[in-house]
Design a protein around this motif. Sequence first.
Motif, mmCIF file in Angstrom:
data_model
loop_
_atom_site.group_PDB
_atom_site.id
_atom_site.type_symbol
_atom_site.label_atom_id
_atom_site.label_comp_id
_atom_site.label_asym_id
_atom_site.label_seq_id
_atom_site.Cartn_x
_atom_site.Cartn_y
_atom_site.Cartn_z
ATOM 1 N N ASP A 159 36.629 -17.965 65.950
ATOM 2 C CA ASP A 159 38.027 -18.346 66.176
ATOM 3 C C ASP A 159 38.077 -19.021 67.554
ATOM 4 O O ASP A 159 38.242 -18.368 68.592
ATOM 5 C CB ASP A 159 38.928 -17.111 66.141
ATOM 6 N N HIS A 160 37.940 -20.342 67.578
ATOM 7 C CA HIS A 160 37.819 -21.077 68.843
ATOM 8 C C HIS A 160 39.135 -21.173 69.607
ATOM 9 O O HIS A 160 39.137 -21.610 70.770
ATOM 10 C CB HIS A 160 37.292 -22.492 68.567
ATOM 11 N N SER A 161 40.224 -20.774 68.994
ATOM 12 C CA SER A 161 41.518 -20.886 69.673
ATOM 13 C C SER A 161 41.711 -19.815 70.742
ATOM 14 O O SER A 161 42.662 -19.902 71.528
ATOM 15 C CB SER A 161 42.655 -20.794 68.641
ATOM 16 N N LYS A 162 40.849 -18.837 70.785
ATOM 17 C CA LYS A 162 41.018 -17.736 71.749
ATOM 18 C C LYS A 162 39.783 -17.577 72.653
ATOM 19 O O LYS A 162 39.372 -16.468 72.979
ATOM 20 C CB LYS A 162 41.280 -16.422 71.008
ATOM 21 N N GLU A 163 39.213 -18.684 73.053
ATOM 22 C CA GLU A 163 38.043 -18.636 73.921
ATOM 23 C C GLU A 163 38.376 -18.018 75.284
ATOM 24 O O GLU A 163 39.446 -18.253 75.846
ATOM 25 C CB GLU A 163 37.468 -20.045 74.146
ATOM 26 N N LEU A 164 37.415 -17.260 75.790
ATOM 27 C CA LEU A 164 37.496 -16.719 77.143
ATOM 28 C C LEU A 164 36.323 -17.275 77.949
ATOM 29 O O LEU A 164 35.289 -17.658 77.385
ATOM 30 C CB LEU A 164 37.431 -15.188 77.122
ATOM 31 N N TYR A 165 36.490 -17.301 79.280
ATOM 32 C CA TYR A 165 35.460 -17.890 80.137
ATOM 33 C C TYR A 165 35.098 -16.923 81.271
ATOM 34 O O TYR A 165 35.965 -16.514 82.053
ATOM 35 C CB TYR A 165 35.945 -19.227 80.719
ATOM 36 N N ILE A 166 33.813 -16.592 81.328
ATOM 37 C CA ILE A 166 33.300 -15.772 82.424
ATOM 38 C C ILE A 166 32.621 -16.708 83.421
ATOM 39 O O ILE A 166 31.705 -17.458 83.060
ATOM 40 C CB ILE A 166 32.291 -14.721 81.916
ATOM 41 N N LEU A 167 33.034 -16.656 84.665
ATOM 42 C CA LEU A 167 32.540 -17.576 85.677
ATOM 43 C C LEU A 167 32.497 -16.893 87.060
ATOM 44 O O LEU A 167 33.146 -15.847 87.232
ATOM 45 C CB LEU A 167 33.426 -18.821 85.726
ATOM 46 N N PRO A 168 31.749 -17.472 87.986
ATOM 47 C CA PRO A 168 30.784 -18.557 87.775
ATOM 48 C C PRO A 168 29.483 -17.989 87.223
ATOM 49 O O PRO A 168 29.089 -16.876 87.532
ATOM 50 C CB PRO A 168 30.586 -19.108 89.186
ATOM 51 N N ARG A 169 28.807 -18.789 86.424
ATOM 52 C CA ARG A 169 27.532 -18.395 85.846
ATOM 53 C C ARG A 169 26.552 -19.557 85.966
ATOM 54 O O ARG A 169 26.955 -20.724 85.992
ATOM 55 C CB ARG A 169 27.692 -17.987 84.365
#
Length: 331
Positions: A159-169
């Motif tokens: 489900d690409h509409s609810k992407e989360l992002y962990i940063l910085p990596r």
Amino acid sequence: MAGWTRLLREASSQVRARGPGGAAGAHRYGRVRGCPAWPGCLIPNCLVRRNFFGYPLTKAHSGLVQQNKEICWRPCRRRSSTTASAKSEEDVFFKWGLLLIPLTTFCLGTWQVQRRKWKLKLIADLESRVASKPIPLPTDPMELKELEYRSVKARGYFDHSKELYILPRSLVDPEREAREAGLLTSNPESGVNVITPFYCTDLGITILVNRGFVPKRKVKPETRLKGQIRDEIDLVGVVRLSETRKPFVPENNIEKNRWHYRDLEAMARVTGAEPIFIDADFKSTVPGGPIGGQTRVTLRNEHMQYVITWYGLCAATSYMWYKKFIQKIPL
């Protein structure tokens, strides 16, 4: 002045005639208190004037005041004996106290040897888990806690509409890291890890999947449309558990979708998924999409350096102690 001269001559003649120990001259001599030879230590009463720093002062024939040090050498010797005894006790305490340094460093070196064995075993266990044959993804939370780094498999779609992002990596690339292992500096590309909800059709639940690394210029989904897979796929990855925030790591900013550490409970609330998290393997990588296989299983292992340091200090301090207290060589 003439009276003093006459008095000194008379005293000198008495001393030469009868000596300081004679009975006839005893009444003419004063007894010097504080001398260990007292009452046998006598000097003429007429010559005793006053004490100066513990030494009796006498008048010489020239009329000058002189210190009579001869009568006080024995008390000084007694004090020196006491001082030497106290110093000897201090030296013994100092000697055995310094021996604790090599003993302590030896114990620390031995402890690091045991720690290194434990760390190597842990690393080998983690690597075997990651390389093991995938098993079906369990849904029991208690079972999942025992399966971290275990390879699992599931079937479903993203489900690409609810992407989360962990940063910085930075990109986990074992080959590049091996090439740059001997370099003082390296320039790893900075980016984010893309976390996407994955609906498991065989289990009927939604889990969270770390699809992998993308550089900063491809954070927005429209910059990597080819990687936005819509079809149902078989997914293989490793189980990861929630982690606590480490010191100096910022708090997660849920409103701005900026995550700095894995908080499975919070991520599950935002996406509506179960608090189950897996890292997709490298084979899940697609052209233009996230690069999978971002699980770092190499634990920090610097125990060999500690072993060399502590044993080196033990050898050095033991040698110095032997030279100082056994061979009596001043350092």
